[in-house]
Design a protein around this motif. Sequence first.
Motif, short mmCIF file in Angstrom:
data_model
loop_
_atom_site.label_atom_id
_atom_site.label_comp_id
_atom_site.label_asym_id
_atom_site.label_seq_id
_atom_site.Cartn_x
_atom_site.Cartn_y
_atom_site.Cartn_z
N ARG A 118 10.17 -15.75 -20.93
CA ARG A 118 8.79 -16.19 -21.28
C ARG A 118 8.92 -17.51 -21.64
O ARG A 118 8.01 -18.44 -21.31
N THR A 119 9.31 -17.80 -22.85
CA THR A 119 9.42 -19.19 -23.36
C THR A 119 9.89 -20.18 -22.67
O THR A 119 9.49 -21.53 -22.63
N LEU A 120 11.19 -19.82 -21.84
CA LEU A 120 11.83 -20.74 -20.97
C LEU A 120 11.08 -21.08 -19.80
O LEU A 120 11.42 -22.00 -19.08
N GLY A 121 10.25 -20.00 -19.33
CA GLY A 121 9.46 -20.08 -18.15
C GLY A 121 10.57 -19.88 -17.09
O GLY A 121 10.58 -20.30 -15.81
N VAL A 122 11.32 -18.88 -17.30
CA VAL A 122 12.31 -18.40 -16.24
C VAL A 122 12.03 -16.76 -15.88
O VAL A 122 11.43 -16.40 -16.63
N ALA A 123 12.83 -16.38 -14.91
CA ALA A 123 12.55 -14.88 -14.47
C ALA A 123 13.56 -14.16 -15.51
O ALA A 123 14.45 -14.59 -16.42
N TYR A 124 13.20 -12.78 -15.45
CA TYR A 124 13.94 -11.77 -16.55
C TYR A 124 14.42 -10.69 -15.35
O TYR A 124 13.73 -10.26 -14.35
N LEU A 125 15.85 -10.11 -15.76
CA LEU A 125 16.13 -9.37 -14.88
C LEU A 125 16.87 -8.06 -15.77
O LEU A 125 17.61 -8.48 -16.45
N ASP A 126 16.15 -7.02 -15.93
CA ASP A 126 16.69 -5.85 -16.57
C ASP A 126 17.71 -4.97 -15.92
O ASP A 126 17.27 -4.13 -14.88
N THR A 127 19.03 -5.44 -15.79
CA THR A 127 19.93 -4.83 -14.99
C THR A 127 20.00 -3.35 -15.43
O THR A 127 20.26 -2.28 -14.37
N GLY A 128 19.87 -2.78 -16.50
CA GLY A 128 19.80 -1.50 -17.06
C GLY A 128 18.81 -0.49 -16.18
O GLY A 128 19.13 0.80 -16.13
N ALA A 129 17.74 -1.09 -16.00
CA ALA A 129 16.44 -0.51 -15.13
C ALA A 129 17.09 -0.01 -13.77
O ALA A 129 16.70 0.88 -13.32
N ILE A 153 15.65 11.04 -17.80
CA ILE A 153 16.57 9.80 -17.27
C ILE A 153 17.48 9.30 -18.57
O ILE A 153 18.57 9.42 -18.25
N SER A 154 16.93 9.20 -19.58
CA SER A 154 17.75 8.42 -20.71
C SER A 154 18.92 9.35 -21.03
O SER A 154 20.12 8.76 -21.44
N SER A 155 18.69 10.69 -21.01
CA SER A 155 19.62 11.56 -21.32
C SER A 155 20.86 11.94 -20.43
O SER A 155 22.07 12.41 -20.75
N GLN A 156 20.48 11.39 -19.10
CA GLN A 156 21.52 11.42 -17.86
C GLN A 156 22.03 10.26 -17.41
O GLN A 156 22.89 10.29 -16.46
N VAL A 157 21.31 9.12 -17.71
CA VAL A 157 21.98 8.03 -16.93
C VAL A 157 23.13 7.48 -17.19
O VAL A 157 23.67 6.88 -16.21
N SER A 158 23.80 7.90 -17.93
CA SER A 158 25.24 7.55 -18.20
C SER A 158 26.21 8.13 -17.09
O SER A 158 27.21 7.40 -16.71
N ALA A 159 25.84 9.28 -16.67
CA ALA A 159 26.44 9.83 -15.34
C ALA A 159 26.53 8.94 -14.60
O ALA A 159 27.57 8.75 -13.50
N VAL A 160 25.36 7.99 -14.31
CA VAL A 160 25.29 7.31 -13.24
C VAL A 160 26.00 5.79 -13.58
O VAL A 160 26.76 5.36 -12.76
N ALA A 161 25.78 5.48 -14.81
CA ALA A 161 26.24 3.88 -15.31
C ALA A 161 27.77 3.99 -15.18
O ALA A 161 28.35 2.80 -15.34
N THR A 162 28.31 5.18 -15.43
CA THR A 162 29.85 5.29 -15.62
C THR A 162 30.67 5.59 -14.32
O THR A 162 31.79 5.62 -14.40
N ASN A 163 30.02 5.69 -13.19
CA ASN A 163 30.57 5.66 -12.02
C ASN A 163 30.81 4.38 -11.56
O ASN A 163 30.13 3.56 -11.13
N LEU A 164 32.05 4.04 -11.24
CA LEU A 164 32.48 2.81 -11.13
C LEU A 164 32.30 2.22 -9.51
O LEU A 164 32.21 1.00 -9.49
N ASP A 165 32.09 3.32 -8.50
CA ASP A 165 31.71 2.97 -7.31
C ASP A 165 30.21 2.47 -7.27
O ASP A 165 29.69 1.67 -6.89
N VAL A 166 29.37 3.24 -8.41
CA VAL A 166 28.21 2.65 -8.41
C VAL A 166 27.99 1.25 -8.94
O VAL A 166 27.12 0.33 -8.76
#
Length: 246
Positions: free
Chosen positions: A27-38, A96-109
């Motif tokens: 916001r301060t820099l006036g650029v975009a923001y990307l939340d990759t965790g989302a 979602i918070s309790s299960q997202v690691s199963a997705v995030a640790t999938n190397l193909d994902v």
Amino acid sequence: MPDAPITVAIDGPSGSGKSSVSKAVARTLGVAYLDTGAMYRALAWWALDRGLDLTDQAAVARAAHDLPLEIGTDPDDVTVRVDGTDVTEAIRQTRISSQVSAVATNLDVRAELRRRQRELIEQARHDHGGVVAEGRDITTVVAPDAEHRILVTASEEARLARRSTELHGGAGAELLAATRDQIVRRDRDDSTVSAFFVPADGVVGIDTSELSFEESVQAVLDVVQAGGAGLTSPAPLHTPETQESR
């Protein structure tokens, strides 16, 4: 907006404040923001909504390739849609918070979502003059050529207190205990495929344990404005003065 396109890549463990700080910096820099965790959360929601078993790595990887995802990059209006459904709030729910690691640790994902993340970063650089991108692997794998690479960290005690206050409105003993599994276990699981506790070579580390939110934002801005990231040798830990020390 910066004179030339920039990418500010910010990584760090859960509860370190990287998301809220990243939004404020964008916001301060006036650029975009990307939340990759989302993006990982959105995939978890999509897979569960379709009745997939998150431990079925091949099925979840196929879902990642098919994921009809739209993610907003306005730091003042961060929205996430999957197949036209607004899931911005739903992906923050405990299920979602309790299960997202199963997705995030999938190397193909991870390979597929990293590809998408790089595309989004390039689009944001073109359309908005730059982007603050935060999440796992950003500083080392997704955007290792970013102009500014920063790892925001904090003590486990500070991270638990922040996340407990965010989720439960307080940081009493019972609330901390309720938050501990989500923070500690998720970081342990994610650390099997990503390093986010110690700055890699050329990444500036900022310890926010004793910093207020405003001080944490300013610490990142100081690094960006000084051009102190992206070095070819290990950068020192950036520990600005706190209000108390001044």
